[in-house]
Design a protein around this motif. Structure first.
Motif, mmCIF file in Angstrom:
data_model
loop_
_atom_site.group_PDB
_atom_site.id
_atom_site.type_symbol
_atom_site.label_atom_id
_atom_site.label_comp_id
_atom_site.label_asym_id
_atom_site.label_seq_id
_atom_site.Cartn_x
_atom_site.Cartn_y
_atom_site.Cartn_z
ATOM 1 N N ASP A 56 0.831 -1.203 0.000
ATOM 2 C CA ASP A 56 0.000 0.000 0.000
ATOM 3 C C ASP A 56 0.869 1.258 0.000
ATOM 4 O O ASP A 56 1.998 1.259 0.501
ATOM 5 C CB ASP A 56 -0.903 0.029 1.229
ATOM 6 N N ASP A 57 0.322 2.339 -0.546
ATOM 7 C CA ASP A 57 0.995 3.625 -0.440
ATOM 8 C C ASP A 57 1.041 4.057 1.028
ATOM 9 O O ASP A 57 0.116 3.778 1.809
ATOM 10 C CB ASP A 57 0.260 4.694 -1.241
ATOM 11 N N VAL A 58 2.115 4.735 1.398
ATOM 12 C CA VAL A 58 2.268 5.289 2.739
ATOM 13 C C VAL A 58 2.073 6.797 2.650
ATOM 14 O O VAL A 58 2.825 7.484 1.954
ATOM 15 C CB VAL A 58 3.658 4.967 3.322
ATOM 16 N N VAL A 59 1.068 7.298 3.356
ATOM 17 C CA VAL A 59 0.796 8.733 3.344
ATOM 18 C C VAL A 59 1.664 9.416 4.386
ATOM 19 O O VAL A 59 1.632 9.067 5.579
ATOM 20 C CB VAL A 59 -0.691 9.015 3.618
ATOM 21 N N LEU A 60 2.466 10.372 3.949
ATOM 22 C CA LEU A 60 3.284 11.163 4.855
ATOM 23 C C LEU A 60 2.465 12.373 5.297
ATOM 24 O O LEU A 60 2.137 13.239 4.479
ATOM 25 C CB LEU A 60 4.559 11.627 4.151
ATOM 26 N N PRO A 61 2.091 12.452 6.586
ATOM 27 C CA PRO A 61 1.240 13.561 7.046
ATOM 28 C C PRO A 61 1.890 14.916 6.782
ATOM 29 O O PRO A 61 3.129 15.041 6.774
ATOM 30 C CB PRO A 61 1.111 13.294 8.556
ATOM 31 N N ASP A 62 1.047 15.930 6.581
ATOM 32 C CA ASP A 62 1.593 17.252 6.277
ATOM 33 C C ASP A 62 2.390 17.824 7.445
ATOM 34 O O ASP A 62 3.219 18.710 7.263
ATOM 35 C CB ASP A 62 0.491 18.216 5.839
ATOM 36 N N TRP A 63 2.158 17.305 8.665
ATOM 37 C CA TRP A 63 2.901 17.803 9.826
ATOM 38 C C TRP A 63 4.228 17.069 10.052
ATOM 39 O O TRP A 63 5.045 17.497 10.881
ATOM 40 C CB TRP A 63 2.063 17.704 11.099
ATOM 41 N N ALA A 64 4.449 15.973 9.349
ATOM 42 C CA ALA A 64 5.663 15.178 9.550
ATOM 43 C C ALA A 64 6.835 15.830 8.818
ATOM 44 O O ALA A 64 6.927 15.765 7.602
ATOM 45 C CB ALA A 64 5.445 13.753 9.080
ATOM 46 N N GLU A 65 7.734 16.437 9.554
ATOM 47 C CA GLU A 65 8.852 17.166 8.964
ATOM 48 C C GLU A 65 10.032 16.263 8.614
ATOM 49 O O GLU A 65 10.792 16.563 7.689
ATOM 50 C CB GLU A 65 9.327 18.264 9.927
ATOM 51 N N GLN A 66 10.195 15.162 9.373
ATOM 52 C CA GLN A 66 11.362 14.293 9.173
ATOM 53 C C GLN A 66 10.946 12.815 9.178
ATOM 54 O O GLN A 66 11.401 12.033 10.009
ATOM 55 C CB GLN A 66 12.406 14.539 10.271
ATOM 56 N N PRO A 67 10.098 12.407 8.238
ATOM 57 C CA PRO A 67 9.675 10.997 8.219
ATOM 58 C C PRO A 67 10.826 10.083 7.820
ATOM 59 O O PRO A 67 11.561 10.368 6.879
ATOM 60 C CB PRO A 67 8.552 10.993 7.175
ATOM 61 N N ALA A 117 11.181 14.461 13.860
ATOM 62 C CA ALA A 117 10.988 15.812 14.400
ATOM 63 C C ALA A 117 10.058 15.828 15.602
ATOM 64 O O ALA A 117 10.086 16.775 16.399
ATOM 65 C CB ALA A 117 10.444 16.738 13.312
ATOM 66 N N THR A 118 9.225 14.799 15.769
ATOM 67 C CA THR A 118 8.274 14.787 16.882
ATOM 68 C C THR A 118 8.556 13.685 17.895
ATOM 69 O O THR A 118 7.729 13.419 18.762
ATOM 70 C CB THR A 118 6.836 14.641 16.346
ATOM 71 N N VAL A 119 9.717 13.036 17.796
ATOM 72 C CA VAL A 119 10.057 12.008 18.787
ATOM 73 C C VAL A 119 10.142 12.622 20.178
ATOM 74 O O VAL A 119 9.655 12.048 21.159
ATOM 75 C CB VAL A 119 11.386 11.317 18.420
ATOM 76 N N PHE A 120 10.754 13.788 20.294
ATOM 77 C CA PHE A 120 10.889 14.454 21.588
ATOM 78 C C PHE A 120 9.964 15.668 21.640
ATOM 79 O O PHE A 120 9.878 16.438 20.681
ATOM 80 C CB PHE A 120 12.338 14.874 21.826
ATOM 81 N N ARG A 121 9.291 15.842 22.772
ATOM 82 C CA ARG A 121 8.371 16.957 22.927
ATOM 83 C C ARG A 121 9.107 18.289 22.849
ATOM 84 O O ARG A 121 10.137 18.488 23.489
ATOM 85 C CB ARG A 121 7.644 16.844 24.269
ATOM 86 N N ARG A 122 8.553 19.195 22.069
ATOM 87 C CA ARG A 122 9.174 20.506 21.922
ATOM 88 C C ARG A 122 8.732 21.462 23.027
ATOM 89 O O ARG A 122 9.472 22.376 23.401
ATOM 90 C CB ARG A 122 8.813 21.104 20.566
ATOM 91 N N ASP A 123 7.505 21.246 23.553
ATOM 92 C CA ASP A 123 6.966 22.181 24.533
ATOM 93 C C ASP A 123 7.609 22.003 25.904
ATOM 94 O O ASP A 123 7.720 22.944 26.675
ATOM 95 C CB ASP A 123 5.452 22.030 24.646
ATOM 96 N N MET A 124 8.036 20.755 26.204
ATOM 97 C CA MET A 124 8.641 20.487 27.510
ATOM 98 C C MET A 124 9.498 19.235 27.387
ATOM 99 O O MET A 124 8.999 18.110 27.446
ATOM 100 C CB MET A 124 7.558 20.296 28.567
ATOM 101 N N LYS A 125 10.787 19.421 27.195
ATOM 102 C CA LYS A 125 11.679 18.296 26.940
ATOM 103 C C LYS A 125 11.693 17.287 28.083
ATOM 104 O O LYS A 125 11.959 16.106 27.874
ATOM 105 C CB LYS A 125 13.084 18.802 26.666
ATOM 106 N N ALA A 126 11.384 17.744 29.301
ATOM 107 C CA ALA A 126 11.400 16.833 30.440
ATOM 108 C C ALA A 126 10.320 15.748 30.333
ATOM 109 O O ALA A 126 10.413 14.709 30.982
ATOM 110 C CB ALA A 126 11.220 17.615 31.739
ATOM 111 N N ILE A 127 9.290 16.010 29.514
ATOM 112 C CA ILE A 127 8.247 15.000 29.327
ATOM 113 C C ILE A 127 8.825 13.768 28.657
ATOM 114 O O ILE A 127 8.418 12.638 28.919
ATOM 115 C CB ILE A 127 7.078 15.570 28.495
ATOM 116 N N GLY A 128 9.777 13.972 27.766
ATOM 117 C CA GLY A 128 10.433 12.852 27.100
ATOM 118 C C GLY A 128 9.878 12.577 25.721
ATOM 119 O O GLY A 128 9.470 13.490 24.994
ATOM 120 N N THR A 129 9.864 11.299 25.355
ATOM 121 C CA THR A 129 9.491 10.898 24.000
ATOM 122 C C THR A 129 7.983 10.886 23.794
ATOM 123 O O THR A 129 7.208 10.628 24.704
ATOM 124 C CB THR A 129 10.048 9.506 23.691
#
Length: 330
Positions: A155-166, A205-217
């Motif tokens: 199947d085709d894999v859709v890359l979401p518009d928000w995914a910066e580094q798939p 790009a979304t593996v680690f939280r940008r809003d609060m790095k202490a939250i983690g992955t």
């Protein structure tokens, strides 16, 4: 539809999958090397049967599956013309991270801060020491994935518009047969029905939280978009794979080899992963255990997935999948 390049290539006398003919409901099928499929609903006299249902009755049905594979009079249909679906619909997906030595080293180097005072050699040595300690203390890193992220092997894999580094992560996937809870390592493989291929796509790009790095992955955001786990094409019974700890995992991007590593580079083998997961959770028939991805992902190469990219993934004895990336348009 199954692309012309696909073929029923795998180890052993048969494999299992899920298929659909045009305008017909999906059905569980037994695939033979001659590129034919036997509808197991009819062959086993159960019109409601699914591949997961087969694993729920694995010990009972396995001898019968061998008989059907050897029966030259069985009513098979050509694989050509059938849509090949994800081979199983699991209730649970357990994913092992940081399980390939070289892969973890590559990620550590790729994510180094610009002001990191360590030399390249020092960084590699430090993360290697961390992995050695984890292995000695028997502490795999496991998190949960969503079954809704699974899609078919062609199947085709859709890359979401928000995914910066798939990114791609080809992995050996384990399929559970018997329920497993608090099983020892030396008993763990008795709960494995077979193996298949998974590509565990990740938006770096979304593996680690940008809003609060202490939250983690944030594995929900980075790994679980619809279609981010191409699975299959089929499940090969465990008995047909002589040594799952010595299989070649290969991913090509637009024909160029990016990943090409043996499963022997895993820190934690299949038995240790299944046992570890079962200490906390109850593994159920049809569940998946993804064993981690070897070196050679996009972050290592400095080349992430783009619209139109074609990924071809193969693992020794398990066949191959081929998926095309399509960028989501708003």
């Amino acid at each position: 539809m199954k692309p012309a390049a696909a073929s029923a290539s795998f180890s052993g006398p048969f494999a299992l999958g899920s298929f659909a003919a045009p305008d017909q409901a999906p059905f569980p099928g037994l695939v033979t090397p001659g590129e034919h499929v036997l509808d197991l609903r009819a062959a086993l006299g159960d019109p409601a049967l699914t591949t997961r249902g087969i694993f729920e009755r694995w010990d009972e049905l396995l001898p019968r599956l061998h008989e059907l594979a050897a029966d030259e009079t069985a009513d098979r249909r050509p694989l050509e013309g059938l849509r090949v679906l994800a081979p199983v619909e699991p209730r649970q997906v357990f994913q092992s991270g940081a399980n390939y030595r070289q892969h973890v080293i590559d990620l550590e180097v790729a994510h180094r801060a610009p002001d990191d005072p360590r030399t390249l050699e020092e960084a590699r040595a430090e993360i290697a020491a961390v992995m050695d300690r984890r292995a000695a203390e028997d502490l795999p890193y496991v998190f949960l994935g969503l079954p809704s992220a699974i899609t078919g092997p062609y199947d085709d894999v859709v890359l979401p518009d928000w995914a910066e580094q798939p990114d791609w992560e080809l992995e050996l996937a384990v399929v559970i047969s018997r329920p497993a809870h608090r099983v020892d390592v030396d008993e763990a493989l008795e709960h494995v029905a077979g193996y298949t291929i998974a590509n565990d796509l990740t938006d770096r790009a979304t593996v680690f939280r940008r809003d609060m790095k202490a939250i983690g992955t944030d594995w929900l955001r980075s790994k679980n978009a619809p279609g981010f786990t191409p699975l299959g094409p089929w499940i090969v019974p465990a008995a047909s794979i002589a040594d799952p700890g010595d299989l070649r995992v290969t991913l090509k991007l637009n024909g160029e080899t990016m990943q090409d590593e043996s499963t022997e580079d895993m820190l934690f083998g299949i038995a240790r992963l299944v046992s570890y997961i079962s200490r906390t959770s109850r593994l159920l028939p049809g569940d998946l255990v993804l064993t981690g991805s070897p070196a050679g992902n996009g972050m290592h190469w400095g080349r992430l997935l783009r619209d139109g990219d074609v990924m071809e993934g193969s693992i020794t004895g398990l066949g191959a999948q081929r998926t095309r990336c399509v960028r989501e348009t708003s």
